[in-house]
Motif scaffolding. Structure first.
Motif, PDB file in Angstrom:
ATOM      1  N   ALA A  72      10.408   5.204   6.360  1.00 11.79           N
ATOM      2  CA  ALA A  72      11.070   6.221   6.150  1.00 11.79           C
ATOM      3  C   ALA A  72      10.856   7.340   4.762  1.00 11.79           C
ATOM      4  N   LYS A  73       9.626   6.886   4.268  1.00 12.33           N
ATOM      5  CA  LYS A  73       9.130   7.824   3.243  1.00 12.33           C
ATOM      6  C   LYS A  73       8.912   9.100   3.386  1.00 12.33           C
ATOM      7  N   ASP A  74       8.592   9.289   4.866  1.00 15.56           N
ATOM      8  CA  ASP A  74       8.186  10.727   5.203  1.00 15.56           C
ATOM      9  C   ASP A  74       9.315  11.635   5.239  1.00 15.56           C
ATOM     10  N   VAL A  75      10.684  10.930   5.172  1.00 15.71           N
ATOM     11  CA  VAL A  75      11.695  11.857   5.292  1.00 15.71           C
ATOM     12  C   VAL A  75      12.524  11.941   3.802  1.00 15.71           C
ATOM     13  N   VAL A  76      11.614  11.445   2.607  1.00 10.33           N
ATOM     14  CA  VAL A  76      11.940  11.596   1.269  1.00 10.33           C
ATOM     15  C   VAL A  76      11.341  12.986   0.723  1.00 10.33           C
ATOM     16  N   ARG A  77      12.119  13.891   0.234  1.00 14.43           N
ATOM     17  CA  ARG A  77      11.514  15.091  -0.035  1.00 14.43           C
ATOM     18  C   ARG A  77      10.909  14.948  -1.598  1.00 14.43           C
ATOM     19  N   HIS A  78      11.765  14.225  -2.421  1.00 14.59           N
ATOM     20  CA  HIS A  78      11.285  13.887  -4.002  1.00 14.59           C
ATOM     21  C   HIS A  78      12.103  12.653  -4.118  1.00 14.59           C
TER      22      HIS A  78
ATOM     23  N   HIS B  10      -7.025 -12.520 -12.056  1.00 19.46           N
ATOM     24  CA  HIS B  10      -7.071 -10.974 -12.671  1.00 19.46           C
ATOM     25  C   HIS B  10      -6.415  -9.888 -12.233  1.00 19.46           C
ATOM     26  N   LYS B  11      -5.860 -10.290 -10.765  1.00 22.78           N
ATOM     27  CA  LYS B  11      -4.929  -9.042 -10.304  1.00 22.78           C
ATOM     28  C   LYS B  11      -3.904  -9.663  -9.518  1.00 22.78           C
ATOM     29  N   ILE B  12      -2.534  -9.381  -9.808  1.00 21.89           N
ATOM     30  CA  ILE B  12      -1.473  -9.931  -9.246  1.00 21.89           C
ATOM     31  C   ILE B  12      -0.676  -8.923  -8.457  1.00 21.89           C
ATOM     32  N   VAL B  13      -0.545  -9.092  -7.028  1.00 22.14           N
ATOM     33  CA  VAL B  13       0.151  -7.935  -6.394  1.00 22.14           C
ATOM     34  C   VAL B  13       1.509  -8.329  -5.914  1.00 22.14           C
ATOM     35  N   ILE B  14       2.663  -7.398  -6.354  1.00 19.59           N
ATOM     36  CA  ILE B  14       3.822  -7.750  -5.838  1.00 19.59           C
ATOM     37  C   ILE B  14       4.060  -6.812  -4.531  1.00 19.59           C
ATOM     38  N   ALA B  15       4.583  -7.685  -3.541  1.00 19.78           N
ATOM     39  CA  ALA B  15       4.664  -6.818  -2.281  1.00 19.78           C
ATOM     40  C   ALA B  15       6.008  -6.832  -1.733  1.00 19.78           C
ATOM     41  N   CYS B  16       6.359  -5.549  -1.295  1.00 19.69           N
ATOM     42  CA  CYS B  16       7.559  -5.650  -0.406  1.00 19.69           C
ATOM     43  C   CYS B  16       7.581  -4.669   0.564  1.00 19.69           C
ATOM     44  N   ASP B  17       8.553  -4.456   1.071  1.00 22.78           N
ATOM     45  CA  ASP B  17       8.561  -3.653   2.389  1.00 22.78           C
ATOM     46  C   ASP B  17       8.124  -2.445   2.310  1.00 22.78           C
ATOM     47  N   ALA B  18       8.913  -1.622   1.430  1.00 17.57           N
ATOM     48  CA  ALA B  18       8.514  -0.167   1.355  1.00 17.57           C
ATOM     49  C   ALA B  18       7.651  -0.016  -0.113  1.00 17.57           C
ATOM     50  N   GLY B  19       7.579  -0.851  -1.049  1.00 12.23           N
ATOM     51  CA  GLY B  19       6.908  -0.711  -2.310  1.00 12.23           C
ATOM     52  C   GLY B  19       7.736   0.238  -3.245  1.00 12.23           C
ATOM     53  N   MET B  20       9.044   0.462  -2.717  1.00 14.75           N
ATOM     54  CA  MET B  20       9.737   1.311  -3.783  1.00 14.75           C
ATOM     55  C   MET B  20      11.050   0.927  -4.279  1.00 14.75           C
ATOM     56  N   VAL B  42       0.166  -4.840  -9.808  1.00 13.98           N
ATOM     57  CA  VAL B  42       0.430  -3.748  -9.088  1.00 13.98           C
ATOM     58  C   VAL B  42       1.570  -4.048  -7.891  1.00 13.98           C
ATOM     59  N   HIS B  43       2.285  -3.039  -7.722  1.00 13.98           N
ATOM     60  CA  HIS B  43       3.263  -3.086  -6.482  1.00 13.98           C
ATOM     61  C   HIS B  43       2.705  -2.378  -5.297  1.00 13.98           C
ATOM     62  N   THR B  44       2.733  -3.252  -4.057  1.00 11.60           N
ATOM     63  CA  THR B  44       2.279  -2.251  -2.921  1.00 11.60           C
ATOM     64  C   THR B  44       3.363  -2.738  -1.714  1.00 11.60           C
ATOM     65  N   PRO B  45       3.254  -1.806  -0.441  1.00  9.60           N
ATOM     66  CA  PRO B  45       3.890  -2.533   0.689  1.00  9.60           C
ATOM     67  C   PRO B  45       3.254  -3.493   1.163  1.00  9.60           C
ATOM     68  N   VAL B  46       3.908  -4.480   1.820  1.00 10.02           N
ATOM     69  CA  VAL B  46       3.389  -5.649   2.200  1.00 10.02           C
ATOM     70  C   VAL B  46       2.338  -5.608   3.193  1.00 10.02           C
ATOM     71  N   ASN B  47       2.287  -4.314   3.851  1.00 10.28           N
ATOM     72  CA  ASN B  47       1.313  -4.196   4.928  1.00 10.28           C
ATOM     73  C   ASN B  47      -0.273  -3.692   4.213  1.00 10.28           C
ATOM     74  N   SER B  48       0.027  -3.435   3.029  1.00  9.66           N
ATOM     75  CA  SER B  48      -1.333  -2.945   2.498  1.00  9.66           C
ATOM     76  C   SER B  48      -1.740  -3.561   1.246  1.00  9.66           C
ATOM     77  N   ILE B  49      -1.610  -4.724   1.311  1.00  9.42           N
ATOM     78  CA  ILE B  49      -2.161  -5.667  -0.054  1.00  9.42           C
ATOM     79  C   ILE B  49      -3.523  -5.428  -0.151  1.00  9.42           C
ATOM     80  N   PRO B  50      -3.939  -5.065  -1.340  1.00  8.33           N
ATOM     81  CA  PRO B  50      -5.472  -4.775  -1.574  1.00  8.33           C
ATOM     82  C   PRO B  50      -6.267  -6.135  -1.444  1.00  8.33           C
ATOM     83  N   GLY B  51      -7.678  -6.039  -1.273  1.00  6.46           N
ATOM     84  CA  GLY B  51      -8.450  -7.035  -0.777  1.00  6.46           C
ATOM     85  C   GLY B  51      -8.730  -7.872  -2.194  1.00  6.46           C
TER      86      GLY B  51
END
Lengths: 150, 102
Positions: A72-78, B10-20, B42-51
């Motif tokens: 849904a990030k695509d429908v976030v404008r800001h 050295h690096k902890i990644v906190i993952a959630c669905d949207a990372g928001m 760092v925080h990232t979406p769970v599908n793109s956890i850095p290597g």
């Protein structure tokens, strides 16, 4: 991030006296506020509901932080957040919620606010102040990042 | 798999669905508590956890997706976003030394 970046908390997105029939109603209201301030497309609301069904966004101290999914990030404008208070309480999967902080984000504009919110939640007195503030300006000032965070 | 020694983190990644949302909030807390320890958070979406993640923190409900996304990385699942004992234990181990179990 420049320190002068405007905070994505619009005073129009703070409601002190909302009431909701249930969790989904509360989330939909948060979504509608984000739509009203132009932060998201209306379809974001459905993503917020879907996200909540997968894992609760309850974070403690009667606070939940509903937000959308990655798709849904695509429908976030800001980047934006809203704060809706439900003094009557909302049943949130067994937890009582009186404050919803709705989030819309495509970048990191909201990170300072969430960091501040985390600080508030770790301090019971601040959390109570957030739950009981009488003025929108008090809510804004509670969430205003402190010097240390910038 | 085996755990990881605190000195190797050295690096902890906190993952959630949207990372928001929740991961952002937790990341800010962990970062504050590990200030000066030389650990990147760092925080990232769970599908793109850095290597190059050494430890992944994620909600228990996302643990399977995190394992699939970052196989072989030490995963610490938690239940609550503020004050979860698993998170407290990880921070203590990093500060005082020891092994974080996979």
């Amino acid at each position: 991030m420049p320190e002068t970046a405007p905070l994505p908390l619009d005073p129009r997105a703070v409601r002190l006296d909302a009431s909701a029939a249930d969790r989904d109603d509360a989330i939909a209201q948060c979504g509608r506020v984000l739509v009203e301030i132009g932060a998201v497309e209306p379809s974001y609301v459905e993503a917020m509901l879907a996200r909540e069904r997968s894992i609760s966004t309850y974070v403690g101290e009667e606070v939940a932080i509903p937000h959308g999914t990655l798709a849904a990030k695509d429908v976030v404008r800001h980047d934006a957040i809203c704060v809706l208070r439900f003094p009557g309480g909302v049943d949130w999967g067994g937890e009582r919620v009186t404050v919803c902080v709705g989030i819309a984000a495509r970048g990191d504009g909201h990170v300072r606010l969430l960091s501040e919110l985390a600080q508030i939640l770790m301090d019971p007195d601040s959390a109570r102040a957030l739950r009981e503030a009488d003025e929108v300006s008090e809510v804004l000032s509670l969430l205003q990042p402190t010097q240390e965070d910038q | 798999m085996a755990g990881i020694e605190s000195k190797d983190i050295h690096k902890i990644v906190i993952a959630c669905d949207a990372g928001m949302g929740s991961s952002v909030m937790l990341a800010s807390q962990v970062r504050k508590q590990l200030k000066g320890e030389g650990v990147e958070v760092v925080h990232t979406p769970v599908n793109s956890i850095p290597g190059d993640a050494d430890v992944v923190l994620c909600h228990a409900g996302l643990a399977d997706r995190a394992r699939a996304s970052a196989p072989g990385v030490v995963l610490v699942p938690f239940q609550v976003f503020i004050g979860d004992p698993a998170v407290t234990r990880l921070i203590d181990t990093i500060k005082k030394g020891g092994t974080v179990d996979a």
